[in-house]
Design a protein around this motif. Structure first.
Motif, PDB file in Angstrom:
ATOM      1  N   ASN A  42      39.497  11.086 -14.152  1.00 46.47           N
ATOM      2  CA  ASN A  42      40.946  11.025 -14.048  1.00 46.47           C
ATOM      3  C   ASN A  42      41.245  10.148 -12.838  1.00 46.47           C
ATOM      4  O   ASN A  42      41.305  10.634 -11.707  1.00 46.47           O
ATOM      5  N   VAL A  43      41.383   8.857 -13.088  1.00 51.63           N
ATOM      6  CA  VAL A  43      41.565   7.879 -12.015  1.00 51.63           C
ATOM      7  C   VAL A  43      42.907   7.195 -12.213  1.00 51.63           C
ATOM      8  O   VAL A  43      43.190   6.646 -13.276  1.00 51.63           O
ATOM      9  N   HIS A  44      43.718   7.239 -11.170  1.00 50.41           N
ATOM     10  CA  HIS A  44      45.018   6.562 -11.189  1.00 50.41           C
ATOM     11  C   HIS A  44      44.829   5.161 -10.598  1.00 50.41           C
ATOM     12  O   HIS A  44      44.241   5.004  -9.532  1.00 50.41           O
ATOM     13  N   VAL A  45      45.324   4.151 -11.310  1.00 52.31           N
ATOM     14  CA  VAL A  45      45.167   2.758 -10.880  1.00 52.31           C
ATOM     15  C   VAL A  45      46.547   2.147 -10.673  1.00 52.31           C
ATOM     16  O   VAL A  45      47.373   2.139 -11.593  1.00 52.31           O
ATOM     17  N   ASP A  46      46.784   1.653  -9.461  1.00 53.17           N
ATOM     18  CA  ASP A  46      47.982   0.871  -9.166  1.00 53.17           C
ATOM     19  C   ASP A  46      47.573  -0.590  -9.143  1.00 53.17           C
ATOM     20  O   ASP A  46      46.675  -0.978  -8.394  1.00 53.17           O
ATOM     21  N   VAL A  47      48.223  -1.389  -9.960  1.00 53.68           N
ATOM     22  CA  VAL A  47      47.897  -2.811 -10.068  1.00 53.68           C
ATOM     23  C   VAL A  47      49.084  -3.621  -9.572  1.00 53.68           C
ATOM     24  O   VAL A  47      50.217  -3.422 -10.004  1.00 53.68           O
ATOM     25  N   VAL A  58      45.210 -10.366  -8.609  1.00 54.09           N
ATOM     26  CA  VAL A  58      45.389  -9.005  -9.088  1.00 54.09           C
ATOM     27  C   VAL A  58      44.728  -8.064  -8.073  1.00 54.09           C
ATOM     28  O   VAL A  58      43.524  -8.146  -7.838  1.00 54.09           O
ATOM     29  N   ASP A  59      45.529  -7.188  -7.473  1.00 50.06           N
ATOM     30  CA  ASP A  59      45.028  -6.188  -6.538  1.00 50.06           C
ATOM     31  C   ASP A  59      45.020  -4.830  -7.221  1.00 50.06           C
ATOM     32  O   ASP A  59      46.002  -4.437  -7.850  1.00 50.06           O
ATOM     33  N   PHE A  60      43.907  -4.109  -7.075  1.00 53.82           N
ATOM     34  CA  PHE A  60      43.728  -2.798  -7.691  1.00 53.82           C
ATOM     35  C   PHE A  60      43.543  -1.748  -6.608  1.00 53.82           C
ATOM     36  O   PHE A  60      42.737  -1.931  -5.700  1.00 53.82           O
ATOM     37  N   ASP A  61      44.271  -0.652  -6.709  1.00 53.05           N
ATOM     38  CA  ASP A  61      44.063   0.533  -5.877  1.00 53.05           C
ATOM     39  C   ASP A  61      43.699   1.670  -6.816  1.00 53.05           C
ATOM     40  O   ASP A  61      44.522   2.100  -7.629  1.00 53.05           O
ATOM     41  N   LEU A  62      42.468   2.153  -6.712  1.00 55.55           N
ATOM     42  CA  LEU A  62      41.973   3.204  -7.592  1.00 55.55           C
ATOM     43  C   LEU A  62      41.780   4.490  -6.787  1.00 55.55           C
ATOM     44  O   LEU A  62      41.114   4.472  -5.744  1.00 55.55           O
ATOM     45  N   HIS A  84      39.774  -0.163  -3.106  1.00 57.75           N
ATOM     46  CA  HIS A  84      40.708  -1.281  -3.288  1.00 57.75           C
ATOM     47  C   HIS A  84      39.875  -2.494  -3.667  1.00 57.75           C
ATOM     48  O   HIS A  84      38.887  -2.820  -3.006  1.00 57.75           O
ATOM     49  N   GLU A  85      40.251  -3.158  -4.727  1.00 60.53           N
ATOM     50  CA  GLU A  85      39.536  -4.344  -5.207  1.00 60.53           C
ATOM     51  C   GLU A  85      40.542  -5.446  -5.511  1.00 60.53           C
ATOM     52  O   GLU A  85      41.738  -5.181  -5.699  1.00 60.53           O
ATOM     53  N   GLN A  86      40.040  -6.672  -5.570  1.00 61.73           N
ATOM     54  CA  GLN A  86      40.896  -7.811  -5.877  1.00 61.73           C
ATOM     55  C   GLN A  86      40.190  -8.701  -6.891  1.00 61.73           C
ATOM     56  O   GLN A  86      38.980  -8.905  -6.827  1.00 61.73           O
ATOM     57  N   LEU A  87      40.978  -9.221  -7.827  1.00 62.03           N
ATOM     58  CA  LEU A  87      40.484 -10.134  -8.850  1.00 62.03           C
ATOM     59  C   LEU A  87      41.337 -11.388  -8.799  1.00 62.03           C
ATOM     60  O   LEU A  87      42.567 -11.309  -8.807  1.00 62.03           O
ATOM     61  N   LEU A  88      40.688 -12.538  -8.710  1.00 62.55           N
ATOM     62  CA  LEU A  88      41.389 -13.822  -8.718  1.00 62.55           C
ATOM     63  C   LEU A  88      41.179 -14.469 -10.080  1.00 62.55           C
ATOM     64  O   LEU A  88      40.050 -14.559 -10.568  1.00 62.55           O
ATOM     65  N   VAL A  89      42.265 -14.907 -10.686  1.00 64.74           N
ATOM     66  CA  VAL A  89      42.210 -15.550 -12.000  1.00 64.74           C
ATOM     67  C   VAL A  89      42.856 -16.920 -11.849  1.00 64.74           C
ATOM     68  O   VAL A  89      44.030 -17.026 -11.503  1.00 64.74           O
ATOM     69  N   ARG A  90      42.062 -17.944 -12.096  1.00 66.27           N
ATOM     70  CA  ARG A  90      42.620 -19.296 -12.017  1.00 66.27           C
ATOM     71  C   ARG A  90      42.642 -19.918 -13.403  1.00 66.27           C
ATOM     72  O   ARG A  90      41.929 -19.484 -14.305  1.00 66.27           O
ATOM     73  N   PHE A  91      43.477 -20.921 -13.542  1.00 62.24           N
ATOM     74  CA  PHE A  91      43.589 -21.609 -14.828  1.00 62.24           C
ATOM     75  C   PHE A  91      42.693 -22.836 -14.824  1.00 62.24           C
ATOM     76  O   PHE A  91      42.628 -23.575 -13.840  1.00 62.24           O
TER      77      PHE A  91
END
Length: 176
Positions: A42-47, A58-62, A84-91
């Motif tokens: 039961n993990v709450h994720v704020d994106v 994209v910043d994730f707080d789990l 806390h994790e971060q994902l970078l998405v480039r085009f």
């Protein structure tokens, strides 16, 4: 993996600004993956997603708990996680993963699936040694405890001088 997963974000409709999303990772989420590492949770994720013309950050707080099996007693218990994790998405020209937390997608991509990344983030937040809470406060090494030698590469007479060794090694020891 279903295409209409609740953890998939439709980025085609998003304006170039900051957006917020919330997800809950539960048993149904973890059952999507063919694995035994995390059976339930039961993990709450704020994106927080910040979109620009060339990049999506994209910043994730789990925060929450996941069901684990104790390495010592094999009892089930709830392991708390917070990360806390971060994902970078480039085009770019093609869809590919450039690094662990850097993706490249084509500009005409409609959606951004986050399920695999969320599962990986939860897995990385778990401790290597999974101990039930009743064992977590026990000291690993007691300073006064006598240790038992299980294996040694030396013979039975470990206290003897090293004269029994190969004489070729003695010649090498004298090369100072």
């Amino acid at each position: 993996m279903k295409k209409d997963s609740p953890t998939t974000i439709n980025i085609a409709r998003l304006a170039d600004k900051t957006h917020h999303f919330e997800f809950t990772l539960d048993r149904a989420f973890f059952e999507q993956f063919d694995q035994e590492l995390i059976p339930d949770g039961n993990v709450h994720v704020d994106v927080t997603l910040h979109k620009t013309e060339r990049l999506i950050t994209v910043d994730f707080d789990l925060n929450g708990t996941v069901r684990q099996v104790c390495d010592r007693s094999l009892d089930d218990y709830d392991q708390a996680i917070e990360t806390h994790e971060q994902l970078l998405v480039r085009f770019g020209d093609e869809n590919k993963e450039l690094d662990d937390n850097v993706l490249q997608i084509t500009p005409d991509a409609q959606t951004l699936p986050l399920a695999q990344h969320l599962f990986d983030f939860v897995g990385l937040a778990l401790p290597m040694k999974k101990l039930h809470p009743r064992f977590q406060n026990e000291p690993d090494d007691e300073p006064d405890a006598k240790t038992k030698l299980i294996f040694t590469t030396r013979g039975e007479d470990a206290d003897d001088d090293e004269d029994d060794s190969d004489p070729r090694w003695n010649a090498l020891r004298n090369l100072n």
